[in-house]
Scaffold this motif. Structure first.
Motif, PDB file in Angstrom:
ATOM      1  N   MET A 130       0.838  -1.199   0.000  1.00 21.99           N
ATOM      2  CA  MET A 130       0.000   0.000   0.000  1.00 21.99           C
ATOM      3  C   MET A 130       0.877   1.255   0.000  1.00 21.99           C
ATOM      4  O   MET A 130       1.917   1.299   0.648  1.00 21.99           O
ATOM      5  CB  MET A 130      -0.928   0.008   1.216  1.00 21.99           C
ATOM      6  N   TYR A 131       0.404   2.260  -0.743  1.00 25.27           N
ATOM      7  CA  TYR A 131       1.105   3.538  -0.849  1.00 25.27           C
ATOM      8  C   TYR A 131       0.096   4.653  -0.624  1.00 25.27           C
ATOM      9  O   TYR A 131      -1.103   4.464  -0.827  1.00 25.27           O
ATOM     10  CB  TYR A 131       1.695   3.722  -2.259  1.00 25.27           C
ATOM     11  N   ASP A 132       0.569   5.829  -0.260  1.00 30.52           N
ATOM     12  CA  ASP A 132      -0.315   6.992  -0.302  1.00 30.52           C
ATOM     13  C   ASP A 132       0.457   8.236  -0.746  1.00 30.52           C
ATOM     14  O   ASP A 132       1.692   8.238  -0.750  1.00 30.52           O
ATOM     15  CB  ASP A 132      -1.037   7.237   1.045  1.00 30.52           C
ATOM     16  N   ASP A 133      -0.296   9.248  -1.167  1.00 34.11           N
ATOM     17  CA  ASP A 133       0.345  10.485  -1.613  1.00 34.11           C
ATOM     18  C   ASP A 133       0.073  11.597  -0.598  1.00 34.11           C
ATOM     19  O   ASP A 133      -0.528  11.345   0.448  1.00 34.11           O
ATOM     20  CB  ASP A 133      -0.120  10.878  -3.019  1.00 34.11           C
ATOM     21  N   ASP A 134       0.502  12.809  -0.903  1.00 33.14           N
ATOM     22  CA  ASP A 134       0.347  13.924   0.027  1.00 33.14           C
ATOM     23  C   ASP A 134      -1.110  14.268   0.296  1.00 33.14           C
ATOM     24  O   ASP A 134      -1.424  14.943   1.268  1.00 33.14           O
ATOM     25  CB  ASP A 134       1.067  15.173  -0.506  1.00 33.14           C
ATOM     26  N   HIS A 135      -1.999  13.850  -0.620  1.00 33.30           N
ATOM     27  CA  HIS A 135      -3.416  14.150  -0.422  1.00 33.30           C
ATOM     28  C   HIS A 135      -4.097  13.046   0.380  1.00 33.30           C
ATOM     29  O   HIS A 135      -5.303  13.083   0.577  1.00 33.30           O
ATOM     30  CB  HIS A 135      -4.118  14.290  -1.770  1.00 33.30           C
ATOM     31  N   GLY A 136      -3.326  12.021   0.781  1.00 34.34           N
ATOM     32  CA  GLY A 136      -3.928  10.912   1.519  1.00 34.34           C
ATOM     33  C   GLY A 136      -4.588   9.882   0.607  1.00 34.34           C
ATOM     34  O   GLY A 136      -5.278   8.988   1.081  1.00 34.34           O
ATOM     35  N   THR A 137      -4.429  10.016  -0.708  1.00 34.58           N
ATOM     36  CA  THR A 137      -4.990   9.038  -1.644  1.00 34.58           C
ATOM     37  C   THR A 137      -4.203   7.731  -1.528  1.00 34.58           C
ATOM     38  O   THR A 137      -2.987   7.730  -1.705  1.00 34.58           O
ATOM     39  CB  THR A 137      -4.901   9.548  -3.089  1.00 34.58           C
ATOM     40  N   ARG A 138      -4.908   6.640  -1.220  1.00 31.19           N
ATOM     41  CA  ARG A 138      -4.221   5.360  -1.074  1.00 31.19           C
ATOM     42  C   ARG A 138      -4.304   4.533  -2.352  1.00 31.19           C
ATOM     43  O   ARG A 138      -5.288   4.617  -3.081  1.00 31.19           O
ATOM     44  CB  ARG A 138      -4.822   4.575   0.101  1.00 31.19           C
ATOM     45  N   MET A 139      -3.255   3.761  -2.557  1.00 33.00           N
ATOM     46  CA  MET A 139      -3.170   2.936  -3.760  1.00 33.00           C
ATOM     47  C   MET A 139      -2.615   1.596  -3.336  1.00 33.00           C
ATOM     48  O   MET A 139      -1.772   1.539  -2.432  1.00 33.00           O
ATOM     49  CB  MET A 139      -2.217   3.626  -4.724  1.00 33.00           C
TER      50      MET A 139
END
Lengths: 266, 170
Positions: A197-206
């Motif tokens: 699992m990853y996330d970006d600065d906006h909290g969007t998880r992938m």
């Protein structure tokens, strides 16, 4: 003379050149008599022109392929056709049995051609479904989205690699703005799979789901969508990968490309 | 389906410009336009034929952008990539001025920035801008007047403008 007083709205409408000619003449007459206001209005006209000039290059850029309207319309048609094709496959077995019996009862020799498109049982379509299911279960979990965190990466790598009986590396997506959160082993109908699992600065998880493939062991990257959740899946040298997030295809595609590049090099 | 192509496709460059000027982040802006186009396609049949397609599509984009900005505000300050200015060579005077202008624009409250872009750059009528923002025309007029005044004072040095910041990727 009973001229209406000049209002701030009149001045804005003058800047935007939307006054009717009679009112415009009155405003111009007023401005000629009030140089301070005239200077301010002239400044606002200049400011508007500069803003247009500063932003004009954006509208001159070629439109990215992902934003081509014809392409988006095609993709939607394909998704609909796909859903229609899968409608039978999604029905419970007893309904299919009744339907078949009815058709046979009617003497319809075509009754057995109901096979249609079965639900994905293996291959890339199954992998994509498993990744989407895992995404739905684990990413909304605020307390325990992952079992081993990024700090425990060596242990996670050992765990997943042992379960998959295949060395697994964690793709590094920091350059694309995605931070590695951690992962776990999940169960699928086709054996264990690694879920990263990853996330970006906006909290969007992938999520990225990885497992060995019994069939379709080398398959080109394909887009799949389930509501707002989209994914790209492919297989290379017997290992399947599926990248899933609630993000536009335009965002996911470069990430999937990057993961494929890193895993192919490893 | 041909009518949607004819009505919406020519708007895409302007939609990208509006989204990027609001968000100041190329990728986030194009993602927003992508979502906007998906919604436009799925809701096209619900559109009343007498409504202007441009105002209707801009309304969808505007609402997505405001949601996005609100979410960003809740998560605390997020330094966005200033690529509209960064894409241009800083040596040329006009480009330096444009960079300052865009930085000053970013200092405005979102509603004021939006109305300045809709009316001043995209050329929407006051009535269409009011429809897009979901407010009466009078509100659009007062926002426009305040936005222009504030932008002028920011550029004049009467109000401080935050210096350009680098984007940090954790």
């Amino acid at each position: 003379m009973t001229a209406r007083p000049i209002t701030e709205d009149d001045l804005q409408a003058h800047v935007d050149q939307v006054l009717d000619p009679a009112r415009r003449a009155e405003v111009e007459d007023y401005l000629a008599r009030h140089p301070d206001v005239a200077r301010r209005v002239a400044g606002q006209i200049r400011q508007r022109d500069e803003l247009r000039a500063a932003l004009a290059p954006i509208a001159e850029e070629p439109v990215p392929a992902e934003l081509g309207l014809a392409r988006l319309l095609d993709a939607r048609r394909d998704r609909r056709a796909h859903r229609a094709g899968r409608a039978w496959g999604a029905r419970p077995a007893w309904q299919l049995a009744i339907a078949a019996a009815v058709l046979l009862g009617l003497g319809g020799v075509g009754g057995w051609s109901l096979r249609g498109a079965p639900a994905p049982s293996s291959g890339i379509a199954a992998l994509a479904q498993e990744a989407t299911d895992s995404y739905r279960v684990y990413t909304p979990d605020r307390a325990h989205p992952v079992e081993l965190r990024a700090a425990e990466q060596p242990e996670l790598v050992r765990w997943v690699s042992n379960q998959l009986q295949h060395p697994v590396a964690i793709p590094d997506l920091t350059a694309a703005g995605y931070r590695f959160m951690g992962g776990r082993v999940v169960a699928t109908a086709h054996g264990p799979a690694g879920l990263l699992m990853y996330d970006d600065d906006h909290g969007t998880r992938m999520v990225v789901l990885i497992r060995p493939m019994a069939i379709e062991r080398d398959t080109a990257m394909a887009l799949h969508a389930s509501g707002p959740v989209r994914g790209y899946s492919w297989a290379a040298r017997g290992i399947g990968y599926s990248v899933v997030a609630a993000a536009p295809a335009a965002t996911l595609h470069p990430l999937a490309d990057e993961i494929r590049r890193q895993t192919a090099a490893g | 389906m041909h009518d949607i192509l004819a009505a919406v496709e020519p708007l895409i460059p302007a939609l990208r410009r509006y989204a990027r000027a609001l968000l100041r982040d190329r990728t986030a802006a194009d993602d927003l336009v992508h979502d906007c186009l998906e919604r436009t396609i799925s809701r096209w049949h619900q559109r009343r034929p007498e409504t202007d397609a441009r105002a209707w599509v801009f309304t969808i984009l505007h609402n997505l952008a405001m949601n996005r900005l609100r979410q960003a505000a809740r998560r605390g300050p997020h330094v966005e990539l200033d690529d509209a200015a960064a894409a241009q060579p800083p040596s040329q005077e006009a480009h330096v001025r444009h960079g300052e202008l865009l930085r000053a624009l970013a200092e405005l409250p979102a509603d004021q920035r939006s109305v300045l872009l809709l009316v001043g750059v995209e050329g929407l009528s006051y009535a269409d801008a009011a429809r897009v923002q979901g407010v009466p025309i009078g509100t659009v007029m007062s926002r426009l007047s305040r936005a222009r005044e504030r932008l002028h004072r920011l550029l004049d040095g009467a109000l401080p403008v935050a210096p350009p910041a680098l984007r940090s990727i954790k």
